[in-house]
Design an enzyme around this catalytic site. Structure first.
Site, PDB file in Angstrom:
ATOM      1  N   SER A 153       0.838  -1.190   0.000  1.00 11.70           N
ATOM      2  CA  SER A 153       0.000   0.000   0.000  1.00 11.70           C
ATOM      3  C   SER A 153       0.880   1.250   0.000  1.00 11.70           C
ATOM      4  O   SER A 153       1.683   1.418  -0.928  1.00 11.70           O
ATOM      5  CB  SER A 153      -0.970  -0.047   1.192  1.00 11.70           C
ATOM      6  OG  SER A 153      -2.042   0.840   1.004  1.00 11.70           O
ATOM      7  N   ASP A 205      -9.290  -3.716  -6.535  1.00 13.24           N
ATOM      8  CA  ASP A 205      -8.546  -2.908  -5.561  1.00 13.24           C
ATOM      9  C   ASP A 205      -8.416  -1.504  -6.133  1.00 13.24           C
ATOM     10  O   ASP A 205      -7.561  -1.225  -6.973  1.00 13.24           O
ATOM     11  CB  ASP A 205      -7.167  -3.513  -5.299  1.00 13.24           C
ATOM     12  CG  ASP A 205      -6.429  -2.814  -4.162  1.00 13.24           C
ATOM     13  OD1 ASP A 205      -6.855  -1.699  -3.773  1.00 13.24           O
ATOM     14  OD2 ASP A 205      -5.437  -3.379  -3.659  1.00 13.24           O
ATOM     15  N   HIS A 218      -8.220  -5.157  -0.781  1.00  7.24           N
ATOM     16  CA  HIS A 218      -6.928  -4.526  -0.462  1.00  7.24           C
ATOM     17  C   HIS A 218      -6.268  -5.182   0.748  1.00  7.24           C
ATOM     18  O   HIS A 218      -5.073  -5.020   0.957  1.00  7.24           O
ATOM     19  CB  HIS A 218      -7.123  -3.023  -0.217  1.00  7.24           C
ATOM     20  CG  HIS A 218      -5.839  -2.254  -0.145  1.00  7.24           C
ATOM     21  ND1 HIS A 218      -4.989  -2.126  -1.231  1.00  7.24           N
ATOM     22  CD2 HIS A 218      -5.255  -1.578   0.877  1.00  7.24           C
ATOM     23  CE1 HIS A 218      -3.940  -1.403  -0.881  1.00  7.24           C
ATOM     24  NE2 HIS A 218      -4.073  -1.066   0.391  1.00  7.24           N
TER      25      HIS A 218
END
Length: 236
Positions: A153, A205, A218
């Site tokens: 991320s 995502d 995610h």
């Protein structure tokens, strides 16, 4: 497990329905700080076969003076604890250790707040510079070791930024770059660093699509750590 996933999907759909149409101007701080989001994020991390509250969330093997054949430098996702987080870091290291037993050490990225505001700005520059300092330390302290750079991320953003700061004479030190849930998916790395990059981005995502909207998928990259570890094993 099926009941949990159903509940998580309901939470996600409710959360998404309450948002305006996706755009790069959506403020995710409202989303991430909401009690319902925090509840399902924590539950999901603890229930899909990965890490939990008891996981080791900080790894400083390199700065503790250790060396090994492979040094994995990992940047956690936004708001996660420690320097490797709980969502992905611990299970990722476990997966690499399974395919390369006794050959790895792990180093998280310190001096990196992993804040939402930095994610919105493109990722933490201080975290990126710390990652570069760990590559330099690995080169001087462990000259025979190979380095793997990785991030999840916002940690993937940090890895992209770090690559821009790495001196070209250290490119050969980096054997692989592995990214999960990358907000900068598709952006090339400089020079030969781009030759050994694996990115795991799932359909649905939205963060991988450039929208700062977290969804259930995610938080499922734990399912990809085996493939990621195999990719690394081929290069170290």
């Amino acid at each position: 497990m099926k009941l949990f996933i159903t509940l998580a999907l309901l939470v996600s759909s409710t959360l998404t329905a309450s948002l305006p149409a996706p755009s790069n101007t959506v403020d995710p701080e409202t989303i991430v700080n909401s009690p319902i989001y925090q509840a399902y994020k924590g539950a999901f991390s603890a229930n899909i076969g990965g890490s939990s509250e008891n996981s080791i969330v900080t790894r400083n093997d390199l700065i503790d003076g250790k060396c090994n054949d492979v040094i994995v430098i990992f940047a956690r996702g936004s708001t996660e604890p420690g320097n490797i987080g709980i969502t992905l870091g611990p299970v990722f290291f476990d997966a690499i250790e399974k395919v390369e037993p006794g050959r790895i050490i792990a180093q998280g990225v310190n001096d990196y707040p992993a804040s939402i505001s930095e994610a919105l700005a493109g990722g933490s520059k201080t975290g990126a510079k710390y990652m570069v300092s760990m590559v330099s330390l690995a080169a001087s302290q462990c000259p025979e070791s190979k380095v793997v750079l990785s991030g999840y991320s916002q940690g993937a953003q940090v890895t992209h930024l770090a690559a821009g700061y790495i001196p070209e004479d250290l490119y050969s030190k980096v054997a692989a770059i592995v990214l999960f849930g990358d907000p900068d998916d598709g952006d090339a790395f400089p020079g030969s660093l781009n030759d050994n990059v694996a990115t795991f981005c799932k359909d649905g995502d939205r963060i991988c699509e450039g929208f700062p909207i977290p969804s259930v998928v995610h938080f499922t990259y734990q399912n990809d750590v085996g493939k990621a570890a195999a990719y690394i094993a081929e290069r170290v």
